[in-house]
Design an enzyme around this catalytic site. Structure first.
Site, short mmCIF file in Angstrom:
data_model
loop_
_atom_site.label_atom_id
_atom_site.label_comp_id
_atom_site.label_asym_id
_atom_site.label_seq_id
_atom_site.Cartn_x
_atom_site.Cartn_y
_atom_site.Cartn_z
N VAL A 64 9.85 -6.00 -1.75
CA VAL A 64 9.97 -6.62 -0.43
C VAL A 64 11.39 -7.13 -0.19
CG1 VAL A 64 9.02 -8.36 1.14
CG2 VAL A 64 7.51 -7.27 -0.54
N GLY B 206 0.20 -7.94 5.24
CA GLY B 206 1.51 -7.31 5.37
C GLY B 206 2.13 -7.39 6.74
N GLY C 264 1.35 4.72 -6.25
CA GLY C 264 2.01 3.42 -6.06
C GLY C 264 1.21 2.46 -5.19
N LYS D 134 -5.62 -14.53 0.19
CA LYS D 134 -5.32 -14.27 1.61
C LYS D 134 -6.38 -14.90 2.52
CE LYS D 134 -2.98 -9.91 0.60
NZ LYS D 134 -3.22 -8.45 0.43
#
Ligand SMILES: NC(=O)c1ccc[n+]([C@@H]2O[C@H](COP(=O)([O-])OP(=O)(O)OC[C@H]3O[C@@H](n4cnc5c(N)ncnc54)[C@H](OP(=O)(O)O)[C@@H]3O)[C@@H](O)[C@H]2O)c1
Length: 325
Positions: free
Chosen positions: A14, A138, A191, A209
């Site tokens: 990130v 995200g 990934g 979350k």
């Protein structure tokens, strides 16, 4: 031109996405800051905290430091962007930054949820901004929607697919009949899953979350042991086939709804009707479904992870703070 100086903590997936976007969109961001504030400003990365300053991060070496004091003690740095992940030292670093009069942006759901709201409380007391749009789902702007767009509503329920790894695995199992183990292996090759997938497949990531969404929607940050959590490791292709026969599909759902003075929060595989909007969210996508009294039902969908989608949300937080400086 006024410079809004920021420091990045961490230059991984990130962090490097944030650096790239800030560099590539520098002029566009300045232009938008000018349009919103009437002031000529630019956002500038002035320090980056890494563990090893000798490693080649593809960044100007003079920006790198492994000593957090260099950032904390620099009065020119107004925003600290925490992207190292994990509970510590991330939580300590964010609290130190607030104590030093800096604003904080983070994508770190674990640190926010495990600190039980204490980072935000500290920021509120000191007048610092604490922004964390990227920590849940995200790139999806769900936090802003709850904080700003839905202020005229009582939220009845939030439910969502907020872990892309598990949604990818369940989609592979449902669409291609792959076993959990094969779908997990494929997710790791692409990934979408970590080498150690525990946090995703056992539901810890989704639990952090939904705790954050619960605090935003209902004002209550549940402790992890108050959240009923079941991962997806026990879901079989036979379970998914059985659900199909009933006109349903199996999705890994995090949900929170008010029950009197408390909230009921859970993370678990759930059979949902194929007619429900969440049923058609496939692959590594995330979606959040909000049911509220005035606005009714809303669903937001998008990439829940990845360097640029996540960095896009981080940069939006940096921009929102820069607007006010
Ligand atoms: N990846 C995603 O798609 C995504 C999506 C949403 C939210 N997030 C959140 O974003 C945060 C960052 O995730 P990421 O995927 O970018 O992680 P990452 O790729 O592992 O990057 C973390 C970076 O932080 C550095 N670091 C770790 N501990 C450090 C310390 N004590 N001091 C200085 N640097 C340190 C690491 O340095 P080294 O190079 O030395 O290892 C690495 O460069 C996490 O909170 C994560 O939950 C990630």
């Amino acid at each position: 031109m006024k410079k809004v100086k920021i420091a990045l903590l961490g230059l991984g997936t990130v962090g490097s996405g944030v650096k790239s976007i800030l560099e590539e969109k520098k002029e566009q961001l300045s232009q938008k800051l000018y349009e919103k504030t009437g002031e000529e400003k630019c956002i500038e990365i002035s320090r980056i905290l890494v563990r090893n300053t000798e490693k080649d991060y593809g960044a100007d070496k003079s920006l790198l430091t492994s000593d957090y004091e260099d950032i904390i003690n620099d009065p020119e740095i107004k925003i600290v962007v925490e992207l190292i992940g994990g509970q510590e030292p991330a939580t300590k670093y964010m609290k130190q930054a607030i104590d030093a009069g800096k604003h904080v942006v983070t994508a770190n759901k674990m640190a926010i949820a495990m600190s039980g709201g204490s980072i935000e409380d500290q920021a509120k007391k000191s007048g610092a901004a604490f922004m964390y749009e990227a920590s849940v789902a995200g790139t999806i702007p769900v936090i802003r929607v709850i904080q700003d767009s839905l202020v005229a509503n009582d939220i009845r329920k939030i439910s969502g697919i907020i872990n892309g790894t598990t949604n990818y695995i369940l989609s592979k199992m449902a669409n291609e009949g792959q076993s959990f183990e094969d779908a997990l292996k494929k997710a790791q090759e692409l990934g979408f899953a970590e080498a150690d997938p525990t946090s995703d497949v056992e539901g810890f990531d989704a639990m952090y979350k939904i705790a954050i969404l619960s605090k935003l929607a209902f004002g209550i940050m549940p402790e992890p042991d108050q959240i009923s959590r079941t991962g997806i490791t026990g879901v079989s292709v036979a379970d998914i086939e059985k659900a199909k026969a009933n006109g349903s599909t199996v999705k890994f759902i995090a949900q929170a709804h008010r029950e009197g003075d408390s909230v009921n929060v859970s993370v678990s595989p759930v059979e949902i009707s194929t007619k429900h909007p969440l049923a058609n969210v496939d692959g590594a996508m995330n979606a959040v479904y909000i049911d509220c009294d005035n606005a009714g039902e809303i669903m937001l969908q998008g990439a829940g992870a990845g360097s640029r989608p996540t960095a896009s949300a981080v940069v939006s937080d940096i921009f929102a703070i820069a607007e006010k400086l």
